[in-house]
Design an enzyme around this catalytic site. Structure first.
Site, PDB file in Angstrom:
ATOM      1  N   LYS A 194       1.008  -1.201  -0.075  1.00 13.81           N
ATOM      2  CA  LYS A 194      -0.065   0.076  -0.032  1.00 13.81           C
ATOM      3  C   LYS A 194       0.909   1.267   0.002  1.00 13.81           C
ATOM      4  O   LYS A 194       0.638   2.157  -0.836  1.00 13.81           O
ATOM      5  CB  LYS A 194      -0.909  -0.103   1.165  1.00 13.81           C
ATOM      6  CG  LYS A 194      -1.576   1.369   1.623  1.00 13.81           C
ATOM      7  CD  LYS A 194      -2.318   1.452   2.851  1.00 13.81           C
ATOM      8  CE  LYS A 194      -1.687   1.654   4.025  1.00 13.81           C
ATOM      9  NZ  LYS A 194      -1.670   3.162   4.211  1.00 13.81           N
ATOM     10  N   ASN A 195       1.970   1.386   0.817  1.00  9.55           N
ATOM     11  CA  ASN A 195       2.366   2.502   1.105  1.00  9.55           C
ATOM     12  C   ASN A 195       3.584   2.888  -0.215  1.00  9.55           C
ATOM     13  O   ASN A 195       4.198   4.050  -0.141  1.00  9.55           O
ATOM     14  CB  ASN A 195       3.213   2.503   2.513  1.00  9.55           C
ATOM     15  CG  ASN A 195       2.178   2.504   3.595  1.00  9.55           C
ATOM     16  OD1 ASN A 195       1.130   2.998   3.298  1.00  9.55           O
ATOM     17  ND2 ASN A 195       2.641   2.285   4.743  1.00  9.55           N
ATOM     18  N   CYS A 255      -6.091  12.176  11.475  1.00 11.41           N
ATOM     19  CA  CYS A 255      -6.339  10.846  11.398  1.00 11.41           C
ATOM     20  C   CYS A 255      -6.191  10.586  13.024  1.00 11.41           C
ATOM     21  O   CYS A 255      -5.517  11.122  13.853  1.00 11.41           O
ATOM     22  CB  CYS A 255      -5.330   9.925  10.860  1.00 11.41           C
ATOM     23  SG  CYS A 255      -3.585  10.268  11.476  1.00 11.41           S
ATOM     24  N   ARG A 266      -0.740  14.921  12.608  1.00  7.91           N
ATOM     25  CA  ARG A 266       0.152  14.609  11.313  1.00  7.91           C
ATOM     26  C   ARG A 266       0.759  15.861  10.571  1.00  7.91           C
ATOM     27  O   ARG A 266       0.107  16.080   9.614  1.00  7.91           O
ATOM     28  CB  ARG A 266      -0.126  13.552  10.556  1.00  7.91           C
ATOM     29  CG  ARG A 266      -0.364  11.981  11.449  1.00  7.91           C
ATOM     30  CD  ARG A 266      -0.934  10.997  10.616  1.00  7.91           C
ATOM     31  NE  ARG A 266       0.074  10.428   9.663  1.00  7.91           N
ATOM     32  CZ  ARG A 266      -0.454   9.217   9.046  1.00  7.91           C
ATOM     33  NH1 ARG A 266      -1.567   8.810   9.205  1.00  7.91           N
ATOM     34  NH2 ARG A 266       0.541   8.679   8.141  1.00  7.91           N
ATOM     35  N   ASP A 323       3.720   0.392  11.782  1.00  3.82           N
ATOM     36  CA  ASP A 323       2.570  -0.188  11.481  1.00  3.82           C
ATOM     37  C   ASP A 323       2.256  -1.701  11.747  1.00  3.82           C
ATOM     38  O   ASP A 323       1.343  -2.237  11.506  1.00  3.82           O
ATOM     39  CB  ASP A 323       2.560  -0.032  10.020  1.00  3.82           C
ATOM     40  CG  ASP A 323       2.566   1.452   9.664  1.00  3.82           C
ATOM     41  OD1 ASP A 323       3.118   1.771   8.559  1.00  3.82           O
ATOM     42  OD2 ASP A 323       2.355   2.432  10.336  1.00  3.82           O
ATOM     43  N   ARG A 332      -9.076  -0.078   3.554  1.00  4.65           N
ATOM     44  CA  ARG A 332      -8.178   0.988   3.095  1.00  4.65           C
ATOM     45  C   ARG A 332      -6.849   0.271   2.632  1.00  4.65           C
ATOM     46  O   ARG A 332      -6.130   0.946   1.976  1.00  4.65           O
ATOM     47  CB  ARG A 332      -7.920   2.065   4.012  1.00  4.65           C
ATOM     48  CG  ARG A 332      -9.097   3.025   3.895  1.00  4.65           C
ATOM     49  CD  ARG A 332      -8.938   4.396   4.729  1.00  4.65           C
ATOM     50  NE  ARG A 332      -9.892   5.337   4.389  1.00  4.65           N
ATOM     51  CZ  ARG A 332     -10.703   5.854   5.404  1.00  4.65           C
ATOM     52  NH1 ARG A 332     -10.611   5.464   6.626  1.00  4.65           N
ATOM     53  NH2 ARG A 332     -11.854   6.380   5.292  1.00  4.65           N
TER      54      ARG A 332
END
Ligand code: EPZ
Length: 434
Positions: free
Chosen positions: A22-23, A117, A122, A305, A397
């Site tokens: 994803k990242n 978030c 952030r 994460d 997501r």
């Protein structure tokens, strides 16, 4: 809205294939804007963050053609604007990569401030510092960030903190800037290297990605490329924790073992067996799980994460474990939910103390962010009884068909639709991806 319903207590066994990262994907897809020719991107995960990315590209006039489940042909030659609207951008945290890509292509960009978030503040001060160093002026108005530069020139950029996003954005903005850019105190995550490799495949001149000093010599043009996104180290780590929590035995395929080193070392300390092959790992448990101390850190340290997922595993281990979250101020949101399942966790600032009870009980719980949701799935798989997880849009997501992959491994997990209430619908739009 949907929820997951999990009947716990079943061992995970068999084989699972990890999707693209994803990242990495959410940075590589905007990066195509920098090319003067179409690109083909493979191993793109089918997750909502990526879908929003592709939608933003289409709204800008970029051609997006699916060539199969996880492959897209992306043609930036017809791009017609450099604005990413508030409505779409605020849904996805990584929309800020369009700032670097648009600035690098057009010398200007207009993107909404990424949404807040549940991980705490952030800020994007380091992103703006990098853009300013390259000659861009920025202005913040009506929640939109406006960037413009008469000309982008290479420069020295020293980050005050190690930041993945700002390192990515600095690379995106610098690849076509005139002269040499040196990024110091750069992030070293695998997805940073993946973006640099993709840009170099298009003809950029980037050296040192994966170390804390990245050197970029600006080039005039970037040409088309065919590129495959790296496998997702966090999805792989999440499955490692799920297999361990159910005392299962699974071959996890399409991984780069080197990217998992810090996770593997910690899992082995907890009592998980791991056998490494070229592009897969076998994970199994045949003895007790024991306590461990975890401190999250930028790569190659233990990834933040994976913090909530390994915390869940440690609730099942013998002894008292300590988790120190050094990256985000508020990344223990999942703890209240685990307590509803019988976990004994005490949080004090950035430290969580976990008394391993060896068991969890099913309960109705809510995901508060992407990895918190993954942690609740792991808890539900290991718990006795039924666990219902709401707000699974967070999970979708960042995980490509999680429930399908788990069912393939023997889990009893179903996605069930529940009627939307007006407030829930609104709350979903207010939340941003992490
Ligand atoms: C990326 O977020 C990931 N998201 C996050 O993954 C991950 O947790 C994080 O990197 C750390 O690895 C994406 O890649 C889309 P940072 P990012 O900039 O880039 C501070 C997930 O679960 N900081 O590396 O936003 C910041 O507050 C998500 O997949 C500044 O102070 O993270 C934090 O304390 C969650 N100023 C630290 O740096 C800035 O301008 C690291 O943030 C930028 C960051």
């Amino acid at each position: 809205m949907d929820k997951f319903v999990i009947k716990g207590g079943r061992r995970l066994t068999g084989e699972v294939t990890i999707s693209g990262a994803k990242n990495a994907a959410v940075a590589i897809l905007p990066a195509v804007i920098l090319s003067d020719e179409p690109c083909i991107i493979e191993n793109v995960p089918s997750i909502s963050d990526v879908n929003i990315c592709l939608r933003i590209l289409k709204e800008m006039g970029v051609g997006v053609v699916p060539l199969g489940k996880d492959t897209y042909k992306i043609d930036p030659t017809s791009i017609r604007n450099f604005v990413v609207p508030y409505e779409t951008a605020r849904k996805m945290r990584a929309s800020y990569y369009f700032l670097g890509a648009l600035l690098g292509r057009f010398n200007k960009a207009r993107v909404s401030m990424p949404g807040g978030c549940p991980l705490g503040a952030r800020p994007i001060d380091q992103h703006l510092k990098a853009f300013a160093a390259l000659g861009a002026e920025y202005n913040l108005s009506q929640g939109m960030i406006d960037l413009k530069a008469a000309k982008l020139r290479g420069n020295q950029i020293f980050f005050d903190v190690v930041t993945v996003g700002a390192t990515m954005n600095a690379m995106l903005a610098a690849v076509k800037a005139e002269g040499l850019t040196v990024i110091e105190n750069a992030a070293k995550e695998p997805h940073i290297v993946d973006l640099a490799n993709f840009l170099n495949t298009m003809g950029a001149n980037i050296m040192g990605a994966g170390t804390d000093v990245i050197k970029i010599r600006g080039v005039q043009k970037l040409h088309g490329a065919v590129y495959s996104v790296i496998p997702d180290q966090i999805e792989a780590g999440t499955f490692m924790a799920a297999v361990a929590a159910t005392k299962g035995d699974v071959l996890i395929k399409n991984v780069i073992p080197k990217h998992l080193e810090s996770i593997t070392k910690k899992m082995e300390k907890i009592g998980v067996n791991i056998e490494q092959f070229d592009d897969s790992i076998r994970v199994w448990v045949d003895g007790p799980l024991v306590k461990a101390n975890i401190k999250t850190a930028p790569h190659p340290g233990f990834p933040t994460d994976m913090q909530s997922q390994i915390a869940t595993l440690l609730t099942l281990a013998e002894g008292t474990s300590i988790i120190t979250e050094n990256i985000w101020e508020q990344r223990f949101g999942y703890v209240d939910e685990l307590r509803r399942m019988g976990a004994d966790i005490t949080v004090n600032g950035k430290v969580a103390l976990i008394e391993g009870t060896g068991k969890l009980m099913g309960a109705p719980v809510k995901a508060c962010d992407l990895r918190a949701g993954a942690a609740l799935i792991i808890a539900g798989l290991a718990a006795s009884g039924v666990t219902e997880i709401e707000d699974i849009f967070h999970i979708e997501r960042g995980y490509d068909c999680m429930e399908g992959k788990l069912r393939q491994l023997g889990a009893d997990i179903e996605k069930v639709s529940i009627p939307d209430t007006k407030s829930e619908k609104n709350s979903e739009h207010g939340k941003a991806a992490v």
